[in-house]
Design a protein around this motif. Structure first.
Motif, mmCIF file in Angstrom:
data_model
loop_
_atom_site.group_PDB
_atom_site.id
_atom_site.type_symbol
_atom_site.label_atom_id
_atom_site.label_comp_id
_atom_site.label_asym_id
_atom_site.label_seq_id
_atom_site.Cartn_x
_atom_site.Cartn_y
_atom_site.Cartn_z
ATOM 1 N N ILE A 56 -0.158 -48.401 -89.768
ATOM 2 C CA ILE A 56 0.596 -48.125 -90.989
ATOM 3 C C ILE A 56 1.185 -46.719 -90.949
ATOM 4 C CG2 ILE A 56 0.337 -47.771 -93.471
ATOM 5 C CD1 ILE A 56 -1.613 -50.151 -93.426
ATOM 6 N N ILE A 114 5.431 -47.247 -90.783
ATOM 7 C CA ILE A 114 6.125 -47.144 -92.067
ATOM 8 C C ILE A 114 7.208 -46.057 -92.040
ATOM 9 C CG2 ILE A 114 5.853 -46.684 -94.530
ATOM 10 C CD1 ILE A 114 4.894 -49.461 -93.629
ATOM 11 N N ASN A 152 11.380 -46.687 -92.292
ATOM 12 C CA ASN A 152 12.206 -45.981 -93.272
ATOM 13 C C ASN A 152 13.346 -45.226 -92.584
ATOM 14 O OD1 ASN A 152 13.061 -44.996 -95.722
ATOM 15 N ND2 ASN A 152 11.656 -43.263 -95.683
#
Length: 76
Positions: A34, A38, A42
């Motif tokens: 994660i 992540i 983005n």
């Protein structure tokens, strides 16, 4: 590669020791996944806009394909 290697090492530890406490080493792999994926997703979304949706979808599917069996192993 890092989350995949962590998951393989965690599953090896579980297989060798066969203890319930060793299942929590899989949580380290999920946290690393994660933390690494992540921000990358983005950045791709902001940098390439709508044209990067197939790439974003592929990255999310890779992450999902690693997280779901890991959570299943922790639960069972």
């Amino acid at each position: 590669m890092i989350p995949l290697m962590l998951i393989i090492i965690s599953l090896a530890i579980i297989k060798i020791t066969n203890k319930n406490v060793a299942k929590y080493t899989l949580l380290l792999a999920i946290a690393a996944m994660i933390i690494l994926y992540i921000p990358l997703i983005n950045i791709f979304h902001m940098g390439f806009s709508i044209g990067s949706l197939p790439l974003i979808f592929a990255l999310v599917m890779i992450m999902k394909s690693l997280i779901v069996p890991t959570i299943n192993k922790i639960i069972n």
